[in-house]
Write a protein that holds these residues in place. Structure first.
Motif, PDB file in Angstrom:
ATOM      1  N   CYS A   1      41.549  47.890  45.021  1.00 48.95           N
ATOM      2  CA  CYS A   1      40.402  47.922  44.109  1.00 48.95           C
ATOM      3  C   CYS A   1      40.806  47.863  42.643  1.00 48.95           C
ATOM      4  CB  CYS A   1      39.576  49.184  44.358  1.00 48.95           C
ATOM      5  SG  CYS A   1      38.790  49.236  45.986  1.00 48.95           S
ATOM      6  N   LEU A   2      42.100  47.860  42.356  1.00 48.33           N
ATOM      7  CA  LEU A   2      42.568  47.878  40.974  1.00 48.33           C
ATOM      8  C   LEU A   2      42.808  46.468  40.456  1.00 48.33           C
ATOM      9  CD1 LEU A   2      45.105  50.843  41.118  1.00 48.33           C
ATOM     10  CD2 LEU A   2      42.791  50.866  40.181  1.00 48.33           C
ATOM     11  N   PRO A   3      42.723  46.272  39.139  1.00 48.29           N
ATOM     12  CA  PRO A   3      43.024  44.953  38.569  1.00 48.29           C
ATOM     13  C   PRO A   3      44.520  44.657  38.648  1.00 48.29           C
ATOM     14  CG  PRO A   3      41.682  46.280  37.071  1.00 48.29           C
ATOM     15  CD  PRO A   3      42.185  47.199  38.130  1.00 48.29           C
ATOM     16  N   LEU A   4      44.830  43.391  38.702  1.00 51.86           N
ATOM     17  CA  LEU A   4      46.203  42.900  38.801  1.00 51.86           C
ATOM     18  C   LEU A   4      46.671  42.453  37.419  1.00 51.86           C
ATOM     19  CD1 LEU A   4      48.581  41.889  40.632  1.00 51.86           C
ATOM     20  CD2 LEU A   4      47.257  39.801  40.956  1.00 51.86           C
ATOM     21  N   MET A   5      47.854  42.940  37.004  1.00 51.34           N
ATOM     22  CA  MET A   5      48.341  42.643  35.656  1.00 51.34           C
ATOM     23  C   MET A   5      48.858  41.217  35.521  1.00 51.34           C
ATOM     24  SD  MET A   5      48.562  43.981  32.672  1.00 51.34           S
ATOM     25  CE  MET A   5      48.425  45.750  32.972  1.00 51.34           C
TER      26      MET A   5
ATOM     27  N   TRP B   1      43.409  43.053  42.992  1.00 49.91           N
ATOM     28  CA  TRP B   1      44.379  42.707  44.021  1.00 49.91           C
ATOM     29  C   TRP B   1      43.658  42.138  45.251  1.00 49.91           C
ATOM     30  CZ3 TRP B   1      49.790  43.550  43.791  1.00 49.91           C
ATOM     31  CH2 TRP B   1      50.241  44.235  42.667  1.00 49.91           C
ATOM     32  N   SER B   2      42.544  42.751  45.588  1.00 44.96           N
ATOM     33  CA  SER B   2      41.819  42.322  46.789  1.00 44.96           C
ATOM     34  C   SER B   2      41.178  40.954  46.641  1.00 44.96           C
ATOM     35  CB  SER B   2      40.733  43.347  47.141  1.00 44.96           C
ATOM     36  OG  SER B   2      39.799  43.479  46.084  1.00 44.96           O
TER      37      SER B   2
ATOM     38  N   ARG C   1      52.433  41.459  47.333  1.00 42.11           N
ATOM     39  CA  ARG C   1      52.056  42.417  48.369  1.00 42.11           C
ATOM     40  C   ARG C   1      50.845  43.223  47.908  1.00 42.11           C
ATOM     41  NH1 ARG C   1      57.579  45.361  49.969  1.00 42.11           N
ATOM     42  NH2 ARG C   1      57.839  45.383  47.723  1.00 42.11           N
ATOM     43  N   MET C   2      49.741  43.045  48.595  1.00 44.15           N
ATOM     44  CA  MET C   2      48.498  43.740  48.270  1.00 44.15           C
ATOM     45  C   MET C   2      48.460  45.048  49.056  1.00 44.15           C
ATOM     46  SD  MET C   2      46.116  40.328  48.385  1.00 44.15           S
ATOM     47  CE  MET C   2      47.106  39.596  49.700  1.00 44.15           C
TER      48      MET C   2
END
Length: 466
Positions: free
Chosen positions: A331-335, A362-363, A324-325
Motif C-alpha cells: 500500500c506504500l508508494p514506490l520511490m 508497489w501494488s 520484489r513487492m
C-alpha cells in the motif's frame, strides 16, 4: 526540603533488597556510560540498531499508509525544492543522456548537478534537461575528484595509489586516448566512486544552498516525483533527516546508494557549516574507503545524524521486472528503480512512469505492466514456465522433497499470511515460498503462482489519496 529529600532516599535504600540495589546500580552505571559514549560509538550503534529492528518488526506486522494522505505540514514543489545529484563515471558515462531524458520527463524537472571522476568532455556540453514545458534547462557537470584535489581537501594524500589512478584517467581523457580511458574507467570506477560522495554533497551545498531537500542517485537510478512529494511533504526539512534503503550491520548501517539517498537541507548545513572539520576528516579518509555511502553514514554519525529507517519500505534497489513487492509495503508508494544501466531499460521506465496519475504504489506495478491481477490467480493458481518468486534470500523459505506442484501450492496456502508467491521446480522437487512477489520471470519447466487471496485482501485495505 533538602533534609526531607535525603531522608526519603535513605528510606528507599533501606526498603530495597540487595539484588534490587545491584540492579539499580547497574542501570545507573549503564546509563552514565551510554550518555557519555561517542555518537558514533559501537554501544550507541548497537542499541540504535536493535531499536530499528524492533520498529521494523512492528511496521511489518502492522503496516500503515493512512498517515500519507493526511494534511502535509511541509509541502514542497519538487521541481524547485529538491536538488538532485547524479553520480557517474567514465565507464558509465554512456548512461547519462538516457538518465537525464528520463529525469526531465513531464513529471520531474529539478535542479541537477552531475558529478564524475573525469574532466568534462565535448559531448557532455550538450547535456540538458528537456521536456514539453521548455526547450532546455542547463545543468552543471563537474569533475568532483579534480575539484577536491585542487582545493586541497586531499592534502597529504596525493601520493596514494587511488589518487594516482584518478590522475592516470584524467591524463588519458585530456590526451583524448579513448581506448585507454575506457579501460581505466571500467577497471577503477568503483574505487573512484567511493571518493565522490562527500565532495559532491559539499559542492551541491555551495552551489544549491537553498534547497529544502537533496537526493543523490546513480546514473542507472530512476526516481518517481509523486512519491518524493508525498513523503517529503510530511517531514520537516528544517530538521536533520537522512533516509534511504538500509544495508549493513549495526557497526556501519548505511543506505544503499543505488536506491537513492535523501537528506534535508538541515543535514548538509549541520555538516558543512557547523562541523566543517568533520567533513574535512572524512575527505581524508575517502582514498581508503571501500563504499562511499558507508563513509557518508559514519561521517553523519559523528554529528549525531543517523540513518532513519522508518521509511525504508519506500525504497527499491531493483529494476521493475525484478522488483520484489513485499507483503508489508503493497500500500506504500514506490520511490523508484535501480539497475537501469542499458539504454532501453531507462528509456522504457521514463516513458511508462512519466504520466502516472497520483502516487505509484508497489501494488500498482502489476497493473502498470499489464500483469494479471490477484483475482486471476484465485481462478487459475498454477502458471507454467514462469517464476513469481525471483531471487531467493534469507526472507524466503525452501522446502525440499515436495512430490508435486499441487503440494507446493498447498504449502503456500498453509502459510496464508507469510506467502505471497511460490515457485516449484519438478526436476529438483523443490518448493520456494516468499513474502513477496515479482512481476514474473521466464523459467522453462517450472511452475509458479501468487497467493491471490492474500494479495487481494491486503490491497483492499489500502487508503486512497483524497
Amino acid at each position: 526540603m533538602g533534609l526531607v529529600g535525603r531522608h526519603e532516599l535513605r528510606s528507599l535504600g533501606t526498603r530495597l533488597s540487595r539484588w534490587q540495589k545491584i540492579a539499580l546500580g547497574l542501570f545507573i552505571s549503564f546509563f552514565v556510560i551510554y550518555v557519555t559514549s561517542p555518537y558514533d560509538g559501537s554501544l550507541r550503534a548497537f542499541f540504535r540498531f536493535q531499536h530499528s529492528v524492533a520498529r521494523d518488526y512492528y511496521q511489518s506486522q502492522r503496516p500503515s499508509d493512512g498517515w500519507l494522505y493526511r494534511k502535509q505540514h511541509y509541502p514542497i514543489n519538487p521541481d524547485n525544492d529538491i536538488g538532485v545529484i547524479i553520480k557517474t563515471g567514465y565507464g558509465t558515462k554512456h548512461r547519462m543522456p538516457q538518465a537525464l531524458r528520463a529525469l526531465s520527463n513531464e513529471s520531474f524537472f529539478p535542479d541537477v548537478l552531475v558529478v564524475q571522476d573525469f574532466p568534462v568532455i565535448p559531448e557532455q556540453k550538450h547535456y540538458n534537461l528537456t521536456n514539453d514545458r521548455t526547450v532546455g534547462k542547463g545543468l552543471e557537470i563537474i569533475d568532483i575528484l579534480g575539484w577536491n584535489l585542487e582545493r586541497g581537501a586531499l592534502k597529504g594524500r596525493e601520493h596514494l595509489e587511488r589518487i594516482y589512478k584518478y590522475r592516470n584517467l584524467r591524463d588519458a581523457v585530456e590526451a583524448e586516448e579513448w581506448v585507454l580511458s575506457e579501460g581505466l574507467g571500467r577497471t577503477i570506477g568503483w574505487e573512484l566512486d567511493a571518493m565522490k560522495f562527500l565532495p559532491a554533497l559539499e559542492y551541491a551545498w555551495n552551489t544549491m544552498p537553498k534547497k529544502k531537500w537533496y537526493i543523490m542517485i546513480d546514473d542507472d537510478t530512476y526516481v518517481i516525483k509523486s512519491t518524493l512529494s508525498l513523503l517529503l511533504g510530511h517531514l520537516n526539512y528544517g530538521q536533520p533527516h537522512y533516509i534511504g534503503n538500509p544495508v549493513g550491520d549495526y557497526k556501519g548501517r548505511f543506505p544503499h546508494g543505488g536506491s537513492s539517498v535523501i537528506m534535508s537541507g538541515a543535514t548538509l548545513r549541520n555538516l558543512f557549516e557547523w562541523h566543517p572539520e568533520i567533513a574535512a576528516e572524512s575527505n581524508l579518509e575517502s582514498p581508503f574507503a571501500i563504499w562511499g555511502d558507508k563513509l557518508l553514514s559514519t561521517t553523519l554519525m559523528k554529528i549525531a545524524v543517523y540513518l532513519d529507517e522508518t521509511y525504508r519500505r519506500f525504497f527499491n534497489g531493483e529494476h521493475p521486472w525484478m522488483t520484489r513487492m513485499w507483503i508489508d509495503r503493497l500500500c506504500l508508494p514506490l520511490m523508484g528503480f535501480h539497475g537501469l544501466g542499458d539504454k532501453e531499460s531507462m528509456e522504457q521506465v521514463g516513458e511508462v512512469f512519466k504520466d502516472q496519475p497520483g502516487p505509484v504504489l508497489w501494488s500498482s506495478l502489476a497493473k502498470i505492466y499489464g500483469v494479471s491481477d490477484y483475482q486471476t490467480f484465485i481462478d487459475v493458481p498454477i502458471r507454467p514456465n514462469i517464476n513469481y518468486v525471483g531471487r531467493l534470500d534469507e526472507g524466503s523459505t525452501t522446502i525440499e522433497n515436495v512430490a508435486k506442484v499441487e503440494d507446493c501450492l498447498d504449502i503456500c496456502d498453509r502459510h496464508s499470511t507469510k506467502c505471497l508467491a511460490w515457485a516449484y521446480d519438478p526436476n529438483n522437487k523443490r518448493c520456494d515460498i516468499a513474502p513477496w512477489a515479482i512481476l514474473g520471470d521466464l523459467a522453462d519447466g517450472r511452475f509458479s503462482g501468487v497467493n491471490g487471496k492474500l494479495g487481494k485482501r491486503l490491497v483492499d485495505r489500502c487508503h486512497a489519496p483524497h
